[in-house]
Scaffold this motif. Structure first.
Motif, PDB file in Angstrom:
ATOM      1  N   THR A 165      -2.721  -8.582  -2.849  1.00  0.00           N
ATOM      2  CA  THR A 165      -2.848  -8.780  -1.130  1.00  0.00           C
ATOM      3  C   THR A 165      -1.345  -9.554  -0.945  1.00  0.00           C
ATOM      4  O   THR A 165      -0.744 -10.055  -1.635  1.00  0.00           O
ATOM      5  N   ASN A 173     -11.282  -8.570  -8.738  1.00  0.00           N
ATOM      6  CA  ASN A 173     -11.391  -7.132  -8.585  1.00  0.00           C
ATOM      7  C   ASN A 173      -9.863  -6.271  -8.660  1.00  0.00           C
ATOM      8  O   ASN A 173      -9.757  -5.189  -8.347  1.00  0.00           O
ATOM      9  N   SER A 174      -8.811  -6.860  -9.469  1.00  0.00           N
ATOM     10  CA  SER A 174      -7.469  -6.294  -9.405  1.00  0.00           C
ATOM     11  C   SER A 174      -7.005  -5.862  -8.296  1.00  0.00           C
ATOM     12  O   SER A 174      -6.540  -4.685  -8.334  1.00  0.00           O
ATOM     13  N   VAL A 175      -7.158  -6.601  -7.023  1.00  0.00           N
ATOM     14  CA  VAL A 175      -6.541  -6.292  -6.038  1.00  0.00           C
ATOM     15  C   VAL A 175      -5.380  -7.234  -5.494  1.00  0.00           C
ATOM     16  O   VAL A 175      -5.642  -8.266  -5.683  1.00  0.00           O
ATOM     17  N   SER A 194      -2.959  -4.122   1.168  1.00  0.00           N
ATOM     18  CA  SER A 194      -3.358  -4.468  -0.145  1.00  0.00           C
ATOM     19  C   SER A 194      -3.165  -3.178  -0.943  1.00  0.00           C
ATOM     20  O   SER A 194      -3.064  -2.169  -0.626  1.00  0.00           O
ATOM     21  N   LEU A 195      -3.625  -3.531  -2.314  1.00  0.00           N
ATOM     22  CA  LEU A 195      -3.365  -2.428  -3.232  1.00  0.00           C
ATOM     23  C   LEU A 195      -4.437  -2.673  -4.403  1.00  0.00           C
ATOM     24  O   LEU A 195      -4.316  -3.653  -5.137  1.00  0.00           O
ATOM     25  N   ASP A 196      -5.246  -1.646  -4.802  1.00  0.00           N
ATOM     26  CA  ASP A 196      -6.234  -1.952  -5.981  1.00  0.00           C
ATOM     27  C   ASP A 196      -5.422  -1.185  -7.018  1.00  0.00           C
ATOM     28  O   ASP A 196      -5.181   0.028  -7.233  1.00  0.00           O
ATOM     29  N   VAL A 197      -5.113  -1.998  -8.113  1.00  0.00           N
ATOM     30  CA  VAL A 197      -4.453  -1.351  -9.382  1.00  0.00           C
ATOM     31  C   VAL A 197      -5.430  -1.319 -10.481  1.00  0.00           C
ATOM     32  O   VAL A 197      -5.036  -1.319 -11.768  1.00  0.00           O
ATOM     33  N   LYS A 198      -6.888  -1.516 -10.201  1.00  0.00           N
ATOM     34  CA  LYS A 198      -7.756  -1.438 -11.354  1.00  0.00           C
ATOM     35  C   LYS A 198      -7.665  -0.286 -12.352  1.00  0.00           C
ATOM     36  O   LYS A 198      -7.886  -0.112 -13.484  1.00  0.00           O
ATOM     37  N   ASN A 224      -5.722 -10.820  -7.800  1.00  0.00           N
ATOM     38  CA  ASN A 224      -7.311 -11.343  -8.178  1.00  0.00           C
ATOM     39  C   ASN A 224      -7.653 -10.762  -9.287  1.00  0.00           C
ATOM     40  O   ASN A 224      -7.780  -9.573  -9.200  1.00  0.00           O
ATOM     41  N   ASP A 255       0.932  -1.398   0.147  1.00  0.00           N
ATOM     42  CA  ASP A 255      -0.074   0.089   0.085  1.00  0.00           C
ATOM     43  C   ASP A 255       1.036   1.363   0.072  1.00  0.00           C
ATOM     44  O   ASP A 255       0.365   2.386   0.148  1.00  0.00           O
ATOM     45  N   ASP A 296      -6.438  -3.552 -15.238  1.00  0.00           N
ATOM     46  CA  ASP A 296      -7.315  -4.538 -14.985  1.00  0.00           C
ATOM     47  C   ASP A 296      -7.064  -5.795 -15.547  1.00  0.00           C
ATOM     48  O   ASP A 296      -5.969  -5.716 -16.612  1.00  0.00           O
TER      49      ASP A 296
END
Length: 329
Positions: A272, A268-270, A291-295, A265, A87, A299
């Motif tokens: 972990t 959801n493009s997260v 965690s980090l959302d890279v969407k 994943n 993060d 994607d």
């Protein structure tokens, strides 16, 4: 935390064991601190764990018998900078658009001057003019890969190239005459099916080649750890541990000396993050909470790699068909 691996050659016979001494300042043989540990006679390795990042430590080993010691010369080791937490990473703005919309995983040579993109039926090698600078990539070589071999990796010396054959749940190893040069393939070993594997997607090796990690993404949805009786001998693979995952996992990356694992994943493009308290031992993995959302940038994540002592992360996929760099914020 960092770790330091110490090795030596025993020149003393008949001793009871070896004590390890460490300090943040040079060690005087006549005024040694309390030992940080000891090993039995005949053992020639010690792994010092729990070290601070970016710090120099001084070591001496001492073979002992009864109350007498034979003290070694001093060595020093400087630990690397602490890798960024997931993060703490953010897009650097550097991207590389590749021609294969069905790309799988990605890899770099150890010096950061070669980039590899594993495609549906083709592995592409790109040369970089500066380490890890994907904006300077120019295609150098290609090699036909096994059908649907979306995943792959290299041995730490760059002399073995491995493909994960998705449809067959098998690993196939190719030998390279020149390290990191896929155009120098000299031959291959027979493909080896991994015991208990459902549908293989991605593979990685421990630094010494004695462990293989494989993503089963259409069976148990887990990262599986295999012990190899001989390094890089996949015919001797035995399952030793596994890490169950949720969602639709497509790739993972292990770094920081085998103490950190990040999973991606597709749902959801997260990303972990997991931490292994014992290096390369999946049974000791626990979620770090990061965690980090890279969407917004990438994607459908299919490729993930950490380099430069964990200070840089590269994410690839096909929406868009490009590789994006993340750095410590």
């Amino acid at each position: 935390m960092m770790s330091v691996r110490l090795t030596w050659t025993n020149n003393s016979s008949g001793h009871d064991g070896t004590r390890i001494y460490r300090d943040a300042a040079p060690l005087e043989p006549e005024a040694l601190p309390m030992p940080i540990g000891e090993v039995a006679a005949g053992v020639e390795e010690y792994i010092d764990t729990g070290m601070a990042a970016s710090t120099t430590y001084y070591y001496r080993a001492a073979a002992y018998r009864g109350g007498e010691e034979s003290v070694s010369e001093e060595i020093s080791a400087t630990t690397e900078e602490e890798p960024a937490e997931i993060d703490e990473m953010s897009p650097s703005g550097s991207t590389f658009a590749h021609p294969d919309p069905y790309n799988g995983t990605i890899a770099f040579s150890s010096d950061g001057l070669q980039l590899y993109v594993f495609g549906k039926n083709l592995l592409r090698q790109y040369e970089l003019s500066a380490p890890w600078d994907i904006t300077t990539a120019s295609q150098r070589a290609t090699v036909e890969s096994p059908y649907l071999a979306y995943g792959g990796c290299f041995s730490s010396d760059g002399l073995s190239l491995l493909f994960a054959e998705t449809g067959l749940s098998a690993v196939k190893k190719y030998n390279l005459a020149s390290a990191w040069d896929v155009s120098s393939i000299t031959g291959s070993d027979a493909k080896e099916d991994l015991p208990g594997m459902g549908r293989l997607r991605h593979i990685e090796l421990s630094d010494d080649g004695s462990k293989l990690y494989a993503l089963d993404y259409n069976g148990t949805n887990s990262v599986v750890e295999y012990d190899l009786a001989s390094p890089l001998d996949f015919g001797t693979a035995t399952k030793s541990s596994s890490l169950p995952l949720t969602g639709d996992p497509r790739v993972f990356a292990i770094y920081d000396g085998g103490t950190r694992l990040v999973t991606a994943n597709k749902e959801n493009s997260v990303l972990t993050e997991w931490v292994m308290s014992t290096p390369w031992d999946l049974s000791t993995a626990t979620e770090s909470g990061a965690s980090l959302d890279v969407k917004a940038v990438q994607d459908d994540v299919y490729g993930l790699v950490f380099v430069d002592s964990g200070q840089r992360m590269f994410v690839s996929g096909y929406t868009p068909a490009e590789i994006a760099e993340y750095t410590r914020a």
